[in-house]
Design a protein around this motif. Structure first.
Motif, mmCIF file in Angstrom:
data_model
loop_
_atom_site.group_PDB
_atom_site.id
_atom_site.type_symbol
_atom_site.label_atom_id
_atom_site.label_comp_id
_atom_site.label_asym_id
_atom_site.label_seq_id
_atom_site.Cartn_x
_atom_site.Cartn_y
_atom_site.Cartn_z
ATOM 1 N N LYS B 361 3.095 -3.822 2.211
ATOM 2 C CA LYS B 361 1.967 -3.520 3.102
ATOM 3 C C LYS B 361 0.900 -2.721 2.354
ATOM 4 C CE LYS B 361 4.487 -3.259 7.433
ATOM 5 N NZ LYS B 361 4.890 -2.242 8.384
ATOM 6 N N GLU B 362 1.366 -1.817 1.502
ATOM 7 C CA GLU B 362 0.403 -1.070 0.678
ATOM 8 C C GLU B 362 -0.334 -2.004 -0.272
ATOM 9 O OE1 GLU B 362 2.260 2.249 -1.367
ATOM 10 O OE2 GLU B 362 3.116 2.909 0.556
ATOM 11 N N LEU B 363 0.415 -2.956 -0.833
ATOM 12 C CA LEU B 363 -0.226 -3.948 -1.710
ATOM 13 C C LEU B 363 -1.306 -4.689 -0.918
ATOM 14 C CD1 LEU B 363 -0.424 -5.737 -4.289
ATOM 15 C CD2 LEU B 363 1.338 -7.187 -3.272
ATOM 16 N N GLY B 364 -0.984 -5.042 0.325
ATOM 17 C CA GLY B 364 -1.961 -5.716 1.184
ATOM 18 C C GLY B 364 -3.225 -4.880 1.342
ATOM 19 N N ALA B 365 -3.036 -3.577 1.573
ATOM 20 C CA ALA B 365 -4.195 -2.695 1.740
ATOM 21 C C ALA B 365 -5.022 -2.660 0.449
ATOM 22 C CB ALA B 365 -3.730 -1.297 2.130
ATOM 23 N N THR B 366 -4.336 -2.695 -0.694
ATOM 24 C CA THR B 366 -5.053 -2.717 -1.979
ATOM 25 C C THR B 366 -5.847 -4.011 -2.123
ATOM 26 O OG1 THR B 366 -3.264 -1.436 -2.938
ATOM 27 C CG2 THR B 366 -4.763 -2.505 -4.483
ATOM 28 N N MET B 367 -5.218 -5.125 -1.750
ATOM 29 C CA MET B 367 -5.923 -6.410 -1.840
ATOM 30 C C MET B 367 -7.185 -6.393 -0.983
ATOM 31 S SD MET B 367 -2.578 -8.848 -1.486
ATOM 32 C CE MET B 367 -3.450 -10.397 -1.217
ATOM 33 N N GLN B 368 -7.106 -5.744 0.181
ATOM 34 C CA GLN B 368 -8.257 -5.711 1.078
ATOM 35 C C GLN B 368 -9.468 -5.039 0.429
ATOM 36 O OE1 GLN B 368 -6.261 -3.864 4.441
ATOM 37 N NE2 GLN B 368 -6.170 -5.798 5.563
ATOM 38 N N VAL B 369 -9.210 -4.069 -0.446
ATOM 39 C CA VAL B 369 -10.359 -3.418 -1.095
ATOM 40 C C VAL B 369 -10.645 -3.951 -2.495
ATOM 41 C CG1 VAL B 369 -10.258 -1.271 0.217
ATOM 42 C CG2 VAL B 369 -8.939 -1.473 -1.880
ATOM 43 N N ALA B 370 -9.607 -4.454 -3.181
ATOM 44 C CA ALA B 370 -9.808 -4.783 -4.590
ATOM 45 C C ALA B 370 -10.129 -6.253 -4.868
ATOM 46 C CB ALA B 370 -8.561 -4.387 -5.388
#
Ligand SMILES: Cc1cc2nc3c(=O)[nH]c(=O)nc-3n(C[C@H](O)[C@H](O)[C@H](O)COP(=O)(O)O)c2cc1C
Ligand code: SF4
Ligand code: FES
Lengths: 157, 412
Positions: B361-370
Motif C-alpha cells: 500500500k505504501e508502494l501504491g502511495a509512492t506510485m501516486q506521486v512518483a
C-alpha cells in the motif's frame, strides 16, 4: 521474399507515402494500412517504410512493438479478440472462451494450423453494457452466449 | 437497444439541429464565445476536470500561425462507453464543438483520435464529415462568415489508434499522432503551448466538445443552472456490471450513488467502482456519496458489483489491466504495477503477510506521486481502496483460494 514481391511491396509503400506525406506523423497510418492488407508488417516493409520516411528501421520496429494491433510476425487470417475486462468477465466471458477453444481446437494466444484464426484476449472494447463482447477483425459482436460466439466463428471464411 | 429517440437528458440528450451553434458562434467574437464557456464553468469530461475556458484561453493566447484542436476519442478506461454513444448518435454535437473550438483558438485543423477498437464507426463518421463539408459547416470560409475579409477555414480528419490505453493520455496521444510510441511527455511544456508538432494544441474529450455545442446554443448561464455550484451541467455515466439496466445515462452532477443504483435497477449491491480501473471502489457504507467535483469527480465509468462477487478477483482483473497497459517508460509504474499484481496473487494463494500488504500500500502511495503520467498515478487507487474497503472479505476470511463468484480471473 521473391524479388517481384519486394518490388510490389515497395511500390505499395511508395504510394502510401505519396498520399500521406513523408512526415514522420504519417508513420502510424502507413503501418495501419500495411497491417490491414498483409496482416503483419514484414521486415522488408519495415525497412522500406524507414527508408522512405528517412528514419531508422529500429524506430519503425519499436513503434510496431508498442501497439497491440500491429505485429511484425503474421497472425491468422481472422483475429478474434474477446474482451477480458471486468464487466465482460462478470457476464461470463470464461464460458465463452472455453467454448471457442474447444470448437477451434486451440488456446487463446495461439494461431490455428490452417492459419484461419488467431485467438486473443483484449482489454475493454467500450461495449461493457452489452457484454460479453468480442471483435472479429474490425467487426464487433455483443451480448454473446458460447453458442452464438461459436456460430459466428463458424460463419467466418 | 437505445438510440437517440429514446434517450432522456437535460443538456446533451436533447434536440439539436446541426450547425446551429456554429452559426451562432461565428456571429459572435472569439472573446464572446470564450466568455460563455467561462460562464458555464465547464470542466473537461475526460477525467482530469480542467476548466475548458482556461485551456482554450491559453491556446488562443499562444503565439503561432498553426494550431490544432484534438478530440480525444480514445475511450479506453474499463467500463467507459459514453463517447461511443456520442460519436455514433450525436456526431452533430461533437463536430460542431470541434469547429467552435477551432474558431476560438484560431486553428484550421481538427483531428479526432479514434481508438482502433472503434474502427467500425470510421466509415459512417467520415460520411458524416463529408455531408457537413457539403453544407459548408466544414472546409473553406465556413458559412461564408465574412465576405469582405478572410473567412474561417477549418477541417477535421480522423486518425485511428492502434490499441493502446495510454494513448488516451493527452501527451501520449500527441506522441502517437506524431508517429511515435505512445509514451507520455514531461510537462511543461503543456500542449496548449507546445502540442502536436510543437504547435499550440487543445485536447478535449468527446463529451466536453458536445457540451460546448449546447452551451453556445443555450448560453453559459443556462448550463450553469444544471448540476451544482462547483460541478455545473450534466454528466454522462457509463453504467455496467450487476444491474438490470446497464447503459449510458445523462444525470445532473450531484446525483448520489444510491440514487444512481436505483435508476439502473441494481439489486443486492455490494460495491461500486467509480471511475473505471483507475478509479476507486466504494462499499455500501459509502453509497450516500455524491458524484461531482465536490466529492467524487469521475470520467463517468460506474461498475456495479453484487453480493456474489469476489472483490479480490475484481482487483486482480484491474491490476492485470495496468500491467498490460503501462507504457513502461518510468519505473514506479512499470515495476510497481507488477509488484501490486504479485501481491494480489499472494493473497489469492493465502501466502501473504499483513506486513507485506501494508508495504505494498505504501508502494501504491509512492506510485501516486512518483509516476510520470496519470496511468501510474492512478493505477494504485483500486488496489488501495479495495483492500481498505473489503479488508474483511479479502484478508480476514481465508476464503480466497476457494473463491466464489466470477469476478475476473481472466480465464487463466
Ligand atoms: C492513462 C490515461 C488515459 C486517458 N484516457 C483518456 C481518454 O480515453 N479520453 C479522454 O478524453 N481523456 C483521457 N485521459 C485524459 C487526457 O489526458 C486529457 O486530460 C483529456 O483528454 C483532456 O480533455 P478534457 O479537458 O476535455 O477532459 C486519459 C488520461 C490518462 C492518464
Ligand atoms: S506512469 Fe506508466 S504509463 Fe505513464 S509514463 Fe510512467 S510507465 Fe508510462
Ligand atoms: S469490459 Fe468488455 S467491453 Fe468493456
Amino acid at each position: 521474399m521473391l524479388v517481384q514481391e519486394k518490388n510490389s511491396l515497395t511500390e505499395e509503400i511508395e504510394k502510401y507515402v505519396e498520399e500521406l506525406g513523408k512526415d514522420r506523423s504519417a508513420l502510424l497510418e502507413i503501418l495501419h494500412l500495411l497491417q490491414k492488407k498483409h496482416r503483419c508488417i514484414p521486415d522488408f516493409a519495415q525497412q522500406e517504410v524507414a527508408r522512405l520516411l528517412d528514419i531508422h528501421p529500429v524506430e519503425v520496429f519499436s513503434v510496431i512493438t508498442f501497439y497491440s494491433f500491429l505485429n511484425a510476425e503474421p497472425k491468422g487470417r481472422n483475429i478474434v479478440r474477446v474482451c477480458q475486462t471486468i464487466s465482460c468477465d462478470m457476464k461470463g466471458k470464461d464460458n465463452l472462451c472455453n467454448a471457442i477453444e474447444r470448437e477451434i481446437g486451440i488456446k487463446f494466444g495461439e494461431t490455428s494450423k490452417d492459419n484461419k484464426f488467431t485467438l486473443e484476449y483484449t482489454n475493454c472494447l467500450g461495449l461493457c453494457d452489452q457484454g460479453p463482447a468480442m471483435a472479429v477483425n474490425d467487426r464487433v459482436y455483443t451480448s454473446l452466449t458460447p453458442e452464438k460466439a461459436v456460430e459466428i466463428l463458424n460463419g467466418v471464411k | 437497444m437505445q438510440n437517440r429517440k429514446n434517450r432522456k437528458g437535460a443538456v446533451l440528450f436533447t434536440d439539436y439541429n446541426r450547425g446551429r451553434s456554429i452559426k451562432k458562434a461565428l456571429s459572435m467574437s472569439r472573446e464572446e464565445v470564450l466568455f460563455e464557456i467561462k460562464e458555464s464553468k465547464l470542466k473537461g469530461r475526460g477525467g482530469a476536470g480542467f476548466p475548458t475556458s482556461t485551456k482554450w484561453m491559453l491556446t488562443a493566447a499562444a503565439k503561432s500561425d498553426v494550431k490544432y484542436v484534438i478530440c480525444n476519442a480514445d475511450e479506453g478506461e474499463p467500463g467507459t462507453f459514453k463517447d461511443r454513444v456520442l460519436l455514433s448518435e450525436y456526431p452533430d454535437l461533437v463536430f460542431d464543438g470541434m469547429v467552435i473550438a477551432g474558431y476560438v483558438i484560431g486553428a484550421k485543423e481538427g483531428i479526432v483520435y479514434l481508438r482502433g477498437e472503434y474502427e467500425y464507426m470510421l466509415d459512417s463518421l467520415n460520411e458524416y464529415l463529408e455531408v457537413i463539408r457539403k453544407e459548408n459547416l466544414l472546409g473553406k470560409n465556413i458559412l461564408g462568415k465574412d465576405k469582405s475579409k478572410e473567412g474561417f477555414d477549418f477541417d477535421i480528419r480522423i486518425h485511428l489508434g492502434n490499441g493502446a490505453y495510454v494513448c488516451g493520455e493527452e501527451t501520449a496521444l500527441i506522441e502517437s499522432l506524431e508517429g511515435h510510441r505512445g509514451e507520455a511527455r514531461n510537462r511543461p511544456p503543456f500542449p496548449v503551448n507546445s502540442g502536436f508538432k510543437g504547435k499550440p494544441t487543445t485536447v478535449n474529450n468527446v463529451e466536453t466538445l458536445a457540451a460546448v455545442t449546447k452551451i453556445i446554443e443555450n448560453s453559459g448561464k443556462w448550463y450553469q443552472e444544471h448540476g451544482t455550484d462547483k460541478s455545473t451541467g450534466s454528466k454522462l455515466f457509463s453504467v455496467s456490471g450487476d444491474c438490470e439496466k446497464p447503459g449510458v445515462y445523462e444525470l445532473p452532477w450531484g446525483t448520489k450513488i444510491s440514487e444512481l443504483l436505483k435508476i439502473v435497477s441494481a439489486k443486492n449491491t455490494k460495491a461500486v467502482q467509480v471511475g473505471g480501473a483507475s478509479g476507486i471502489c466504494l462499499d455500501k457504507s459509502q453509497f450516500n456519496r455524491t458524484l461531482g467535483y465536490e466529492d467524487m469527480p469521475t470520467g463517468g465509468s460506474i461498475i456495479v458489483f453484487n453480493e456474489s462477487r469476489n472483490m479480490l478477483k475484481v482487483l486482480k482483473n484491474f491490476m492485470e489491466f495496468f500491467v498490460e497497459e503501462s507504457c513502461g517508460q518510468c519505473t514506479p509504474c512499470r515495476i510497481g504495477n507488477v509488484k501490486l499484481l504479485e501481491g494480489v496473487k499472494m493473497i489469492e494463494r493465502n501466502e501473504f503477510t499483513f506486513n507485506y500488504i501494508n508495504k505494498l500500500k505504501e508502494l501504491g502511495a509512492t506510485m501516486q506521486v512518483a509516476s510520470k503520467c496519470g496511468l501510474g498515478q492512478s493505477s494504485p487507487n483500486s488496489f488501495i481502496s479495495i483492500l481498505e474497503n473489503f479488508k474483511d472479505e479479502i484478508l480476514n476470511t481465508g476464503l480466497n483460494s476457494t473463491s466464489f463468484g466470477n469476478g475476473g480471473n481472466n480465464g487463466k
